[in-house]
Design a protein around this motif. Structure first.
Motif, mmCIF file in Angstrom:
data_model
loop_
_atom_site.group_PDB
_atom_site.id
_atom_site.type_symbol
_atom_site.label_atom_id
_atom_site.label_comp_id
_atom_site.label_asym_id
_atom_site.label_seq_id
_atom_site.Cartn_x
_atom_site.Cartn_y
_atom_site.Cartn_z
ATOM 1 N N LEU A 41 -61.200 32.988 -48.167
ATOM 2 C CA LEU A 41 -62.324 32.218 -48.702
ATOM 3 C C LEU A 41 -62.923 31.311 -47.634
ATOM 4 O O LEU A 41 -64.144 31.099 -47.610
ATOM 5 C CB LEU A 41 -61.877 31.405 -49.918
ATOM 6 N N LEU B 133 -60.604 35.480 -55.622
ATOM 7 C CA LEU B 133 -61.551 35.811 -54.568
ATOM 8 C C LEU B 133 -62.880 36.275 -55.155
ATOM 9 O O LEU B 133 -63.956 35.792 -54.783
ATOM 10 C CB LEU B 133 -60.978 36.895 -53.646
ATOM 11 N N LEU C 221 -66.878 31.892 -47.672
ATOM 12 C CA LEU C 221 -67.667 31.011 -48.526
ATOM 13 C C LEU C 221 -68.757 30.252 -47.762
ATOM 14 O O LEU C 221 -69.688 29.733 -48.381
ATOM 15 C CB LEU C 221 -66.761 30.008 -49.248
ATOM 16 N N ALA D 148 -64.631 33.336 -57.003
ATOM 17 C CA ALA D 148 -65.183 32.326 -56.096
ATOM 18 C C ALA D 148 -66.420 32.846 -55.374
ATOM 19 O O ALA D 148 -67.436 32.143 -55.267
ATOM 20 C CB ALA D 148 -64.121 31.894 -55.093
ATOM 21 N N LEU D 149 -66.353 34.068 -54.872
ATOM 22 C CA LEU D 149 -67.480 34.610 -54.117
ATOM 23 C C LEU D 149 -68.689 34.852 -55.004
ATOM 24 O O LEU D 149 -69.837 34.589 -54.602
ATOM 25 C CB LEU D 149 -67.056 35.893 -53.405
#
Length: 236
Positions: free
Chosen positions: A193, A154, A197, A157-158
């Motif tokens: 996500l 997490l 996202l 990805a962020l």
């Protein structure tokens, strides 16, 4: 602007960028006659047919619909599996954005769509001043983010999505690739996500220990990428 390519990056190394890139090439080939993959910098080579080549590059070539000179789809091939700036230094050379952009420009004249696969994550160094992100910015391509689904994904990805947008590029979509079969709450992490996202989820790849076939990976392209000939027209 007509779609002519994308840049594939990942939350880390070993998260399945090449698998996703090859799958994207197969999917794009249903809509575009000439698609080709490019690995600007490949670090870590194997011997095949008397030549040294990266396995990532072989996978991209197998998924492309046009054959191009090797100095264009992989302009920099470095022997050791290290970060590009370290592998280049140990090979006695310097890798720069300008030479990679020049190779990409030539590829564009040979194909309708060029998919560029990065190395490692978003900010991997190319040299003492430039990173792979600088190359992506110079190419000004929409970005696909491959998220390796495991503990810690997490944050990775962020932060990566934040960096992509801060660099002025469009995050066109992301792919969840299950790299840890024992990951707890995988589906809940994917849902988190999806909410945060602000980019479409193009596909979820299950754990595949036996060497997955890129042709069997189902991905959904952004609608703007689907212009061109359909697969049945290409077969005629």
């Amino acid at each position: 602007m007509a779609f002519d390519g994308c840049f594939v990056t990942g939350t880390d190394t070993g998260v399945g960028k090449t698998l996703v890139s090859a799958a994207l090439l197969h999917t794009l080939a249903r809509h575009h006659a000439r698609v080709v993959g490019m690995k600007p910098v490949a670090a870590g080579l194997v011997q095949q047919g008397g030549a040294w080549v990266a396995e990532d590059v072989l996978a991209l070539r197998a998924a492309s619909t046009v054959a191009v000179p090797p100095e264009l789809d992989c302009p920099v091939a470095l022997p050791e599996p290290l970060s590009p700036h370290l592998a280049a230094a140990r090979a006695g050379r310097r890798v720069g954005v300008a030479e990679l952009v020049a190779a990409h420009r030539e590829l564009r004249s040979l194909a309708d769509v060029v998919l560029v696969e990065g190395s490692g994550g978003w900010r991997v160094p190319l040299n003492e001043d430039e990173t792979l992100a600088d190359l992506a910015v110079a190419l000004a391509l929409p970005v696909v983010l491959v998220v390796g689904m495991r503990l810690g994904c997490l944050n990775h990805a962020l932060l990566t999505a934040e960096a992509i947008r801060a660099d002025g590029l469009h995050l066109a979509g992301w792919v969840a690739n299950t790299v840890d079969p024992a990951m707890a709450c995988r589906d809940e992490n994917i849902q988190t996500l999806r909410q945060r996202l602000a980019a479409p989820l193009l596909g979820v790849l299950p754990w595949q220990p036996q060497g997955p076939d890129a042709r069997a990976v189902l991905l959904e392209l952004p609608s703007a990428w689907k212009h061109g000939k359909e697969s049945h027209e290409l077969a005629e």
